[in-house]
Design an enzyme around this catalytic site. Sequence first.
Site, short mmCIF file in Angstrom:
data_model
loop_
_atom_site.label_atom_id
_atom_site.label_comp_id
_atom_site.label_asym_id
_atom_site.label_seq_id
_atom_site.Cartn_x
_atom_site.Cartn_y
_atom_site.Cartn_z
CE LYS A 1 -3.51 2.43 2.63
NZ LYS A 1 -4.47 2.37 3.73
CE LYS B 1 -6.05 1.88 -0.39
NZ LYS B 1 -6.35 1.94 0.99
C1 PBG Z 1 -7.34 3.37 5.71
C2 PBG Z 1 -7.59 3.28 4.25
C3 PBG Z 1 -7.41 4.25 3.26
C4 PBG Z 1 -7.93 3.73 2.08
C5 PBG Z 1 -8.38 2.44 2.37
N1 PBG Z 1 -8.15 2.17 3.72
C6 PBG Z 1 -6.90 5.63 3.35
C7 PBG Z 1 -5.52 5.91 3.70
O1 PBG Z 1 -4.68 5.04 3.86
O2 PBG Z 1 -5.24 7.10 3.85
C8 PBG Z 1 -8.00 4.42 0.77
C9 PBG Z 1 -9.05 3.92 -0.16
C10 PBG Z 1 -9.38 4.83 -1.28
O3 PBG Z 1 -8.78 5.88 -1.50
O4 PBG Z 1 -10.31 4.46 -2.02
N2 PBG Z 1 -6.07 3.11 6.13
#
Ligand code: PBG
Length: 326
Positions: free
Chosen positions: A198, A251
């Site tokens: 991520k 992601k």
């Molecule tokens: C929480 C999380 C996030 C997303 C999914 N889980 C935000 C982040 O890490 O700031 C982002 C999902 C999206 O942008 O569609 N940790």
Amino acid sequence: MTGFPVVRGRRLRSTAALRRLVAQTSVCASDLVLPLFVKEDLAESAQVGSMPGVWQHTVESLRKTATEAVEAGVGGLLLFGIPAVKDGAGSQADSDDGIVNVALRSLRSDLGDATVLIADLCLCEYTEHGHCGVLGSGGVVDNDATLLRYAAVAAAQAEAGAHMVAPSGMMDGQVAAIRSALDAAGRPEITVLAYAAKYASAFYGPFREAAEGAPQFGDRTGYQMDPANSDEALREVAQDLAEGADAIIVKPALPYLDIVARVSAAVDVPVAGYQVSGEFAMIEAAAERGWVDRDRAILETVTGIRRAGADIVITYWAAELARRLA
Ligand code: PBG
């Protein structure tokens, strides 16, 4: 006649039926996961400004939308909760009457095992500072103290009815901590879908409006990955698998299709690509101006994520696309 090509790629493209016969990549409703937001103390569901068609739900509107999505054929639902009260520990994430757990119980009682209920497991929507864990000295997220919180949240989400928990905080050791907490709670059957690779991405912007989890100071670059790195994704994935992850997420998806491709080639567990909020918002905004053909852009991007190697695509268009593909 000489000088003309013998091999003609256009032959196989000449009718829709030929193109369909030779298509290598398919998008099926059952491979799509729909993210959903449920907010505590909401009088009625509210559309997210930067995400047309995406709603912050009440428990009642969530139940209706979830049932409709499952009827449309989506493969799973990914749930995010927004509590009315936030604190330093993110207590509402594992509280029995915390909104996400209340919602999980309702969805599980409505849907049983007809779908896969996935609970996003993080603290950013639940902490007053908006970081994904608890803070240590100097305002830095304390990794190991956060693992204790994640363990408790995993047990609570399993108890509330999640089939799968999806840790998204990028803490070291989060999968191992969650796996052992689930096993200790007598829930060895609960699967872990790890957000393994991520990235610290600008494309989470609209999500932070939807989930109300923007960091109140600083950013997430101390725990999420640097967009410049690729080998690191493979290390993160290998580590999560060694810790017991059943499936993994890359992601965002579209700016990281090379990572989706490298990771899917390297592992033999299911790989999900998360088409995040900013990817969604870009297409919706451009389509609203008439700059791209919305429906084609949706199918083309989801197909691209599948073609890169993702088995599963997490997308805010999951239900719409499932209906269109039916
Ligand atoms: C929480 C999380 C996030 C997303 C999914 N889980 C935000 C982040 O890490 O700031 C982002 C999902 C999206 O942008 O569609 N940790």
